[in-house]
Each structure stands twice: as C-alpha cells, then as structure tokens.
Design an enzyme around this catalytic site. Structure first.
Site, PDB file in Angstrom:
ATOM      1  N   PHE A  20       8.878   7.593 -14.287  1.00  0.00           N
ATOM      2  CA  PHE A  20       8.773   6.136 -14.359  1.00  0.00           C
ATOM      3  C   PHE A  20       9.990   5.498 -14.606  1.00  0.00           C
ATOM      4  O   PHE A  20      10.786   4.946 -13.734  1.00  0.00           O
ATOM      5  CB  PHE A  20       7.682   5.631 -15.344  1.00  0.00           C
TER       6      PHE A  20
ATOM      7  N   THR B   1       4.339  15.700 -15.023  1.00  0.00           N
ATOM      8  CA  THR B   1       3.946  14.312 -15.368  1.00  0.00           C
ATOM      9  C   THR B   1       4.056  13.407 -14.462  1.00  0.00           C
ATOM     10  O   THR B   1       3.775  12.125 -14.250  1.00  0.00           O
ATOM     11  CB  THR B   1       3.910  13.664 -16.810  1.00  0.00           C
TER      12      THR B   1
ATOM     13  N   ASP C 160      12.669  22.857 -13.979  1.00  0.00           N
ATOM     14  CA  ASP C 160      12.248  22.673 -15.315  1.00  0.00           C
ATOM     15  C   ASP C 160      13.369  22.849 -16.195  1.00  0.00           C
ATOM     16  O   ASP C 160      13.978  23.855 -16.256  1.00  0.00           O
ATOM     17  CB  ASP C 160      11.254  23.804 -15.568  1.00  0.00           C
TER      18      ASP C 160
ATOM     19  N   GLY D 180      24.063  22.024 -22.762  1.00  0.00           N
ATOM     20  CA  GLY D 180      24.913  23.115 -22.479  1.00  0.00           C
ATOM     21  C   GLY D 180      25.680  22.776 -21.107  1.00  0.00           C
ATOM     22  O   GLY D 180      27.015  23.350 -20.856  1.00  0.00           O
TER      23      GLY D 180
ATOM     24  N   TYR E 146       5.482  15.408 -30.019  1.00  0.00           N
ATOM     25  CA  TYR E 146       6.450  14.661 -29.319  1.00  0.00           C
ATOM     26  C   TYR E 146       7.463  13.889 -30.096  1.00  0.00           C
ATOM     27  O   TYR E 146       8.643  14.119 -30.122  1.00  0.00           O
ATOM     28  CB  TYR E 146       5.708  13.288 -28.665  1.00  0.00           C
TER      29      TYR E 146
ATOM     30  N   TYR F 129      25.903  18.926 -31.003  1.00  0.00           N
ATOM     31  CA  TYR F 129      26.993  19.111 -29.950  1.00  0.00           C
ATOM     32  C   TYR F 129      27.856  18.081 -30.008  1.00  0.00           C
ATOM     33  O   TYR F 129      29.058  18.377 -29.626  1.00  0.00           O
ATOM     34  CB  TYR F 129      26.148  18.949 -28.754  1.00  0.00           C
TER      35      TYR F 129
END
Ligand code: UDP
Length: 304
Positions: free
Chosen positions: A2, A26, A46, A92, A135, A149
C-alpha cells in the site's frame, strides 16, 4: 504494498529509477498495475533470502512486512523473519552498493504507550509474547540492526516510525480499521467497533506519509523520526465520521477488544517539523473522502 506503491509513484515522479521488490504475501500487484514506466522494474522476491541486484543503487527503502494485526497473527514467523532477516539482507545490499538506507518502522515500537503523545525518545511498553509481539519486536530488532550497521559499518541510515496511515489502495478488509469500516459503511453493514471504542488513533493520509518518508530519505538524520498526523480521536468518533461522510445508514456494534490493543496513540511530530520542515497537509475529512471514493469504485468492480 500500500505505502510502497504510492512511494514508487512519488520516486518516479521525482525522476528516480525504481526497482520494487515484494513477495506478494500480503501485497497485491494491482497496486502497481498502473505503472508503465521505462524507469520502473518489479521483482517478485522474498527479501529474507539473498538479494541480487545488478548495477548501482543510491537508496534502499525497506518497507516489507505484514502490517495489519490480522496479517501478522496469520503470518507470525514471516513477520519476524522480514523484520530480522529482511532487514539484515537489505542492509547487506546497502553495504555492498554503498547506498543510503531507510527503514520504515512503526508506532508499534511504543507498544501500549504510557505517555501521550509519543516522542521518539520514549522507549515503549511492549508485550513481547502477546499477539502483537511478533510485529513490535521484529521492528524493534530491525531498528537495533539499522543502528548497528550505521555505527559499525558506517552505513548512511534513516529510521522512520510511521503512525496509522490510510488512503487509496489499502487491501479491502485487511483487518485494519479503515479498510474494514469504509466497506461496512458503503454496504450498509454495521461498523464493528472493538471494545467501547474509547481507544484512540491518529490517522495520516497517504500523500502526507509518503512526503515525510521522502523528506527523511533526503535529510541527514540517523535517529528515528515519527511521521504521522497528531489529529487524535477515539475509534468510536472515527466510526461516526465515516458514517457521516459516506451518508450511510449503518449502525455501530461493539465487539470484544483484541488483546494488547493500544489504548492511545498520537505522534509527537516536533522532530519532523524541525528537522524535515514536514507536517501533514491533508485533513481527515479530505483524506477520507478520497479514500471512500476509491473504495466505492473498488467494491463496484468486485461486484461486476
Ligand atoms: N478496530 C475496530 N474495529 C475493527 C477493526 C479495528 O474497532 O473492525 C480498532 C482496533 O481495535 C484498534 C483501531 O481500530 O483500536 C485501529 O486498528 P488497526 O487494526 O487499524 O491498527 P492498529 O492501530 O491497532 O495497529
């Protein structure tokens, strides 16, 4: 997909070349169907798996995650993985490409907040083993990973904490309150308010959210920044507004409050105002009118 699809539109509009990656668990490709652009590519992939992209990349924006309470209840492992492994893989990639990196985090890092409004230096009140834990903790881990990082590998990073956002292209009935209430009102069905409806939320229209993300991407700010609309209201008031604006005859019914549903939520946006010169421009009524029109068309198409 979205927020991501609207962000793709904005980036293309600003002249960028855009590569959009989504595994579509989703998201739906319909949201990017309208984009026929030589500067746009889509890969079904993915991001918890190794990501290979040819050529140079200037910016990486990591928005991937189930984002509605129903989705992350049904996809708990994927939600944890995309926050953890997906953040690691995209960071990465940022490292090898020497790209600037932006994570979309969430107001859920504040959990069921004990202070209102929530400033960025509030650490939150999160239940790690509750239904929202997958979540909330994934996003908290993601933020920690991004800062690591930044500090260790000197990656040029950004963290945006998005509060409730709504607008066109939300998935119909995805469990979030906007794509549930609007179709209910349009179909004359009762609006299902959870609990007594006294819990509050603050809803930001999509174009404002995307503008905030874009400004942060271009700014030099590594600490988290809240993006959201401080216009707080109860869910009961919100249901009444939707009934009013749609002109619906729907009633309101009350259903049990889900576990750990935050009682209050409102962003403190001082930081975004000061650092990004950003604040929302579209009021609730205007945003709702546009969103309702979109849902009206969407439902018509479904009924054909
Ligand atoms: N909600 C509701 N009825 C519904 C769906 C949601 O009353 O059919 C409430 C929910 O309990 C929460 C608020 O609306 O208090 C916002 O829910 P949403 O799932 O959109 O996002 P959240 O802000 O909780 O992550």
């Amino acid at each position: 997909m979205f927020i991501g699809s609207h962000l793709c539109d904005k980036l293309l509009d600003k002249g960028h070349e855009v590569i959009c990656i989504d595994n579509l668990i989703t998201g739906c490709v319909e949201n990017i169907d309208h984009i026929r652009h030589e500067r746009f590519k889509f890969y079904k992939h993915d991001v918890t798996e190794f990501i290979y992209v040819d050529g140079e990349i200037d910016f990486i924006l990591h928005l991937a995650s189930p984002a509605s309470p129903i989705d992350y209840l049904q996809l708990p492992i994927q939600t944890l993985k995309v926050g953890a492994l997906g953040t690691h893989k995209t960071l990465g990639l940022a490292r090898v490409k020497k790209a600037r990196y932006l994570l979309t985090s969430t107001s859920e890092v504040y959990g069921d907040p004990l202070i209102n409004p929530q400033p960025e230096d509030y650490w939150g009140n999160v239940n790690p083993v509750g239904p929202r834990g997958v979540y909330d903790e994934a996003k908290r881990f993601a933020e920690a990973m991004v800062m690591a990082y930044h500090n260790y590998h000197k990656i040029d990073t950004r963290i945006v904490r998005l509060f409730n956002t709504f607008g066109e292209r939300m998935r119909l009935n995805d469990g979030r309150v906007v794509p549930v209430f609007i179709p209910q009102a349009l179909k004359g069905e009762p609006l299902t308010v959870f609990g007594d409806g006294s819990q509050t939320r603050s809803f930001c229209y999509i174009s404002d959210t995307v503008e905030g993300i874009y400004r942060l991407m271009l700014a030099d700010v590594h600490e988290p920044v809240n993006i959201g609309n401080p216009n707080e209201m109860t869910i009961l008031e919100f249901a009444q507004r939707i009934i009013e604006i749609t002109g619906s005859k729907s009633k309101i019914i009350f259903q049990p409050l889900p576990q750990d549903d935050p009682k209050q939520r409102r962003p403190d946006i001082s930081k975004a105002k000061n650092l990004l010169d950003w604040q929302p421009k579209i009021g609730l009524e205007e945003g709702l009118k546009r969103t309702i029109e979109w849902f009206r068309e969407r439902i018509k198409k479904e009924n054909k």
